[in-house]
Design an enzyme around this catalytic site. Structure first.
Site, short mmCIF file in Angstrom:
data_model
loop_
_atom_site.label_atom_id
_atom_site.label_comp_id
_atom_site.label_asym_id
_atom_site.label_seq_id
_atom_site.Cartn_x
_atom_site.Cartn_y
_atom_site.Cartn_z
N LYS A 73 -14.80 -5.33 -35.97
CA LYS A 73 -15.29 -4.91 -34.64
C LYS A 73 -14.17 -4.48 -33.71
CE LYS A 73 -15.39 -9.53 -32.68
NZ LYS A 73 -16.02 -10.83 -32.81
N ARG A 89 -20.55 -21.61 -27.52
CA ARG A 89 -21.06 -20.26 -27.72
C ARG A 89 -22.27 -20.42 -28.62
NH1 ARG A 89 -17.76 -14.84 -29.55
NH2 ARG A 89 -18.72 -15.31 -31.57
C1 LIG Z 1 -15.17 -11.58 -33.49
C2 LIG Z 1 -15.57 -12.68 -34.36
C3 LIG Z 1 -14.68 -13.17 -35.32
C4 LIG Z 1 -13.27 -12.65 -35.47
O1 LIG Z 1 -12.46 -12.97 -34.37
P1 LIG Z 1 -10.88 -12.72 -34.37
O2 LIG Z 1 -10.39 -13.53 -33.25
O3 LIG Z 1 -10.68 -11.26 -34.15
O4 LIG Z 1 -10.35 -13.16 -35.67
C5 LIG Z 1 -15.12 -14.18 -36.14
N1 LIG Z 1 -16.37 -14.70 -36.02
C6 LIG Z 1 -17.25 -14.25 -35.11
C7 LIG Z 1 -18.60 -14.88 -35.04
C8 LIG Z 1 -16.89 -13.23 -34.25
O5 LIG Z 1 -17.77 -12.80 -33.34
#
Ligand SMILES: *Cc1c(COP(=O)(O)O)cnc(C)c1O
Length: 355
Positions: free
Chosen positions: A37, A130
């Site tokens: 993402k 969250r």
């Molecule tokens: C964005 C996201 C990640 C990855 O996060 P990073 O900090 O970029 O490694 C992992 N799990 C979920 C649920 C996310 O939304």
């Protein structure tokens, strides 16, 4: 396009960061889902993650998951899904994170209609506030999910340091493993996956302390920007400069550091505050908040001060620079996670993929 602003993406550095992460995690029996993402799931970059050994590609947006269909690894939807997108989920996502029984039931019905089985990862909120079933609620919820036709629960996952800033530690991640054990015992099942978080869990891989039982991590930032996010320590053999923003100067002038006239709200509804440094040499680059927030830019030239910006302009103080910048010169910047996310998502920022 003119070529600027643009983000130059160094694919070899990302491939290297991914390989290194996969190797380190492998030492603990952990597989890596690479998260796309942060770069809008451009397939050119996703390919480096697959070549780097990621066992799955994960993204929060359905639109991005669709872009990744041609890769021969699992595609995982990271954001707990909207009821209104479940048709797409069952069609395009091999796995999806879930935290609402209503959604899982609806997913099950869709999967049964299509004659498929939807794999889900049940999220547990172990304190970050969250997404996720709240603590002990996961145990009865898991039992209920096991009964839903069209659903296969692959395991448990948690997410930390995203909303609440809770740091992943051996203690809180052990709670996730304990829930998994309790579920296995109570329901006579064997969980395939226990996913212990995002890049903020990487410090437990670098320094030790990740509890036994965690066998999956979902990693974006640590691979893309070569940074482990909780302690912010630079790690060996990681590249921090795989994404470079380049923007062109469109004005250079000496101006006072305090605006002339009464100060009201700026274009974004905030009343700006200024420091009086006297008359200073300023440059405007042609990139703005619509693309990238000014405070997410880290200038290569350390003598540049970022003053602020508007939708389309970023304003810099270049008085202290050794180089005599002029109109048409191009400046380079490192990006924070937010800068990468914004810039890679903006259609106004050209992307150039380099080896
Ligand atoms: C964005 C996201 C990640 C990855 O996060 P990073 O900090 O970029 O490694 C992992 N799990 C979920 C649920 C996310 O939304």
């Amino acid at each position: 396009m003119s070529g600027f602003p643009r983000i130059e993406v160094y694919k070899g550095k990302i491939r290297n960061n991914c390989k290194r992460t996969v190797e380190l995690c492998k030492g603990y029996g952990i597989e890596v889902m690479a998260v796309t993402k942060g770069f809008c799931a451009y397939p050119e970059i996703a390919k480096c993650l697959v070549e780097g050994g990621a066992t799955a590609l994960a993204d929060s947006r359905m639109a991005n998951i669709k872009k990744l269909q041609h890769f021969d690894v699992d595609k995982v939807l990271l954001r707990i899904p909207m009821l209104s997108e479940l048709d797409d989920v069952v069609e395009y996502a091999d796995m999806v994170l879930v935290s609402e029984m209503e959604t899982v039931k609806a997913l099950g019905r869709k999967a049964v209609q299509r004659g498929t089985v939807q794999r889900v990862m049940a999220m547990v909120d172990i304190g970050d506030l969250r997404e996720g079933f709240w603590l002990d609620d996961i145990i009865p919820a898991f039992g209920e999910m096991l009964e839903i036709k069209g659903i296969e629960v692959a395991g448990l996952g948690t997410n930390l340091s995203c909303y609440g800033g809770v740091i992943p530690r051996c203690e809180n991640l052990s709670a996730l493993v304990d829930y998994a054990k309790e579920i296995e015992k109570r329901y006579g099942v064997s969980l395939e996956m226990i996913s212990g978080g995002n890049s903020s869990s990487m410090h437990l891989v670098f320094d030790g302390g990740i509890p036994e039982g965690i066998n999956n991590l979902r990693i974006g930032e640590a691979i893309l920007l070569g940074r482990e996010t909780v302690l912010g320590i630079e790690r060996e053999n990681y590249h921090n400069d795989a994404f470079v923003l380049k923007a062109e100067i469109v004005e250079v002038k000496e101006k006072p550091s305090i605006p002339i006239g009464d100060i009201g709200r700026d274009a974004f509804g905030n009343v700006p505050v200024f420091t009086d440094r006297g008359v200073r040499k300023r440059a405007i680059i042609a990139v703005g908040k619509q693309d990238i927030q000014p405070d997410t830019l880290v200038p290569y030239d350390k003598d540049i001060i970022i003053l602020g910006g508007s939708s389309d302009h970023t304003i810099l103080d270049i008085s202290d620079c050794n180089k005599d910048y002029g109109v048409g010169d191009v400046l380079a910047f490192d990006l924070t996670y937010g800068g990468m996310l914004g810039g890679m998502t903006s259609p106004y920022v050209e992307k150039v993929f380099l080896e």
